[in-house]
Design a protein around this motif. Structure first.
Motif, PDB file in Angstrom:
ATOM      1  N   ARG A  46     -31.052   9.102 -11.950  1.00 47.54           N
ATOM      2  CA  ARG A  46     -30.652   7.826 -12.524  1.00 47.54           C
ATOM      3  C   ARG A  46     -29.179   7.577 -12.229  1.00 47.54           C
ATOM      4  O   ARG A  46     -28.340   8.455 -12.398  1.00 47.54           O
ATOM      5  N   GLU A  47     -28.873   6.360 -11.809  1.00 50.78           N
ATOM      6  CA  GLU A  47     -27.550   6.012 -11.309  1.00 50.78           C
ATOM      7  C   GLU A  47     -26.958   4.881 -12.142  1.00 50.78           C
ATOM      8  O   GLU A  47     -27.638   3.890 -12.433  1.00 50.78           O
ATOM      9  N   PHE A  48     -25.690   5.016 -12.495  1.00 48.10           N
ATOM     10  CA  PHE A  48     -24.982   3.959 -13.207  1.00 48.10           C
ATOM     11  C   PHE A  48     -24.796   2.748 -12.299  1.00 48.10           C
ATOM     12  O   PHE A  48     -24.458   2.891 -11.121  1.00 48.10           O
ATOM     13  N   VAL A  49     -25.002   1.558 -12.883  1.00 46.82           N
ATOM     14  CA  VAL A  49     -24.808   0.322 -12.135  1.00 46.82           C
ATOM     15  C   VAL A  49     -23.649  -0.495 -12.719  1.00 46.82           C
ATOM     16  O   VAL A  49     -22.724  -0.870 -12.005  1.00 46.82           O
ATOM     17  N   ALA A  50     -23.713  -0.781 -14.024  1.00 45.37           N
ATOM     18  CA  ALA A  50     -22.686  -1.632 -14.633  1.00 45.37           C
ATOM     19  C   ALA A  50     -22.712  -1.459 -16.144  1.00 45.37           C
ATOM     20  O   ALA A  50     -23.734  -1.080 -16.717  1.00 45.37           O
ATOM     21  N   ALA A  51     -21.579  -1.754 -16.777  1.00 46.85           N
ATOM     22  CA  ALA A  51     -21.491  -1.675 -18.227  1.00 46.85           C
ATOM     23  C   ALA A  51     -20.584  -2.784 -18.744  1.00 46.85           C
ATOM     24  O   ALA A  51     -19.735  -3.301 -18.007  1.00 46.85           O
ATOM     25  N   SER A  57     -15.552  -8.795 -22.957  1.00 45.03           N
ATOM     26  CA  SER A  57     -14.250  -8.963 -22.322  1.00 45.03           C
ATOM     27  C   SER A  57     -13.953  -7.880 -21.291  1.00 45.03           C
ATOM     28  O   SER A  57     -13.097  -8.060 -20.426  1.00 45.03           O
ATOM     29  N   SER A  58     -14.659  -6.748 -21.407  1.00 43.51           N
ATOM     30  CA  SER A  58     -14.456  -5.647 -20.452  1.00 43.51           C
ATOM     31  C   SER A  58     -15.767  -5.333 -19.758  1.00 43.51           C
ATOM     32  O   SER A  58     -16.798  -5.203 -20.403  1.00 43.51           O
ATOM     33  N   THR A  59     -15.687  -5.220 -18.450  1.00 42.28           N
ATOM     34  CA  THR A  59     -16.855  -4.840 -17.656  1.00 42.28           C
ATOM     35  C   THR A  59     -16.445  -3.805 -16.627  1.00 42.28           C
ATOM     36  O   THR A  59     -15.259  -3.693 -16.264  1.00 42.28           O
ATOM     37  N   TYR A  60     -17.436  -3.081 -16.175  1.00 43.65           N
ATOM     38  CA  TYR A  60     -17.198  -2.083 -15.127  1.00 43.65           C
ATOM     39  C   TYR A  60     -18.460  -1.979 -14.299  1.00 43.65           C
ATOM     40  O   TYR A  60     -19.556  -1.875 -14.841  1.00 43.65           O
ATOM     41  N   VAL A  61     -18.300  -2.034 -12.971  1.00 40.82           N
ATOM     42  CA  VAL A  61     -19.454  -1.923 -12.090  1.00 40.82           C
ATOM     43  C   VAL A  61     -19.229  -0.805 -11.082  1.00 40.82           C
ATOM     44  O   VAL A  61     -18.096  -0.503 -10.712  1.00 40.82           O
ATOM     45  N   VAL A  65     -22.136  -1.560  -5.910  1.00 41.59           N
ATOM     46  CA  VAL A  65     -22.592  -2.928  -6.176  1.00 41.59           C
ATOM     47  C   VAL A  65     -21.439  -3.882  -6.442  1.00 41.59           C
ATOM     48  O   VAL A  65     -21.666  -5.076  -6.679  1.00 41.59           O
ATOM     49  N   LYS A  66     -20.238  -3.397  -6.389  1.00 40.86           N
ATOM     50  CA  LYS A  66     -19.072  -4.236  -6.678  1.00 40.86           C
ATOM     51  C   LYS A  66     -18.998  -5.403  -5.706  1.00 40.86           C
ATOM     52  O   LYS A  66     -19.195  -5.254  -4.501  1.00 40.86           O
ATOM     53  N   GLN A  83     -26.716 -10.119 -12.923  1.00 43.86           N
ATOM     54  CA  GLN A  83     -26.882 -11.022 -11.792  1.00 43.86           C
ATOM     55  C   GLN A  83     -26.682 -10.216 -10.513  1.00 43.86           C
ATOM     56  O   GLN A  83     -25.612  -9.637 -10.317  1.00 43.86           O
ATOM     57  N   MET A  84     -27.691 -10.208  -9.679  1.00 45.53           N
ATOM     58  CA  MET A  84     -27.652  -9.415  -8.453  1.00 45.53           C
ATOM     59  C   MET A  84     -27.737 -10.340  -7.251  1.00 45.53           C
ATOM     60  O   MET A  84     -28.740 -11.027  -7.066  1.00 45.53           O
ATOM     61  N   ASN A  85     -26.682 -10.378  -6.471  1.00 45.89           N
ATOM     62  CA  ASN A  85     -26.635 -11.205  -5.275  1.00 45.89           C
ATOM     63  C   ASN A  85     -26.575 -10.337  -4.021  1.00 45.89           C
ATOM     64  O   ASN A  85     -26.248  -9.148  -4.100  1.00 45.89           O
ATOM     65  N   SER A  86     -26.871 -10.943  -2.906  1.00 43.49           N
ATOM     66  CA  SER A  86     -26.814 -10.230  -1.620  1.00 43.49           C
ATOM     67  C   SER A  86     -27.533  -8.884  -1.695  1.00 43.49           C
ATOM     68  O   SER A  86     -26.989  -7.849  -1.300  1.00 43.49           O
ATOM     69  N   LEU A  87     -28.729  -8.912  -2.187  1.00 41.78           N
ATOM     70  CA  LEU A  87     -29.481  -7.671  -2.379  1.00 41.78           C
ATOM     71  C   LEU A  87     -29.767  -6.980  -1.054  1.00 41.78           C
ATOM     72  O   LEU A  87     -29.982  -7.632  -0.014  1.00 41.78           O
TER      73      LEU A  87
END
Length: 124
Positions: A46-51, A57-61, A65-66, A83-87
């Motif tokens: 299992r792999e971290f994607v985003a939080a 106000s704070s995000t981390y990717v 996938v950045k 939201q996932m773009n340019s898959l």
């Protein structure tokens, strides 16, 4: 806390998808949980994607996938989004939403509650 992920599907390389994660339960509304997205491809860990923090106000990717994925939340709707773009084909995995940590965290063991997962398949 119950989490229900949705929005996965089969798309082509370059397409976009938006995943949603609906949260419910009295404890979810009582605590200011940070939330996250993880993914797991067949045969891989299992792999971290985003939080995202409780306030949003704070995000981390993840670096992988950045610039392509964006995490957000609507606390009025108790819903988390990805939201996932340019898959790309390498984004193919089961995507899980998670909650339960007080601050942004990248380790799956930091989260207490998990959704059931939604399959994302990207064809080349």
């Amino acid at each position: 806390v119950q989490l229900q992920a949705s929005g996965g599907g089969l798309v082509q390389s370059g397409d976009s998808l938006r995943l949603s994660c609906a949260a419910s339960g009295r404890s979810f509304r009582s605590y200011a949980y940070a939330m996250g997205w993880f993914r797991q491809a067949p045969g891989k860990e299992r792999e971290f994607v985003a939080a995202i923090s409780w306030s949003g106000s704070s995000t981390y990717v993840a670096d992988s996938v950045k610039g392509r994925f964006t995490i957000s939340r609507d606390n009025a709707k108790n819903t988390l989004y990805l939201q996932m773009n340019s898959l790309k084909p390498e984004d193919t995995a089961v995507y899980y939403c998670a909650a339960g940590t007080s601050q942004i965290a990248t380790m799956w063991s930091d989260y207490d509650f998990w959704g059931q997962g939604t399959q994302v398949t990207v064809s080349s």
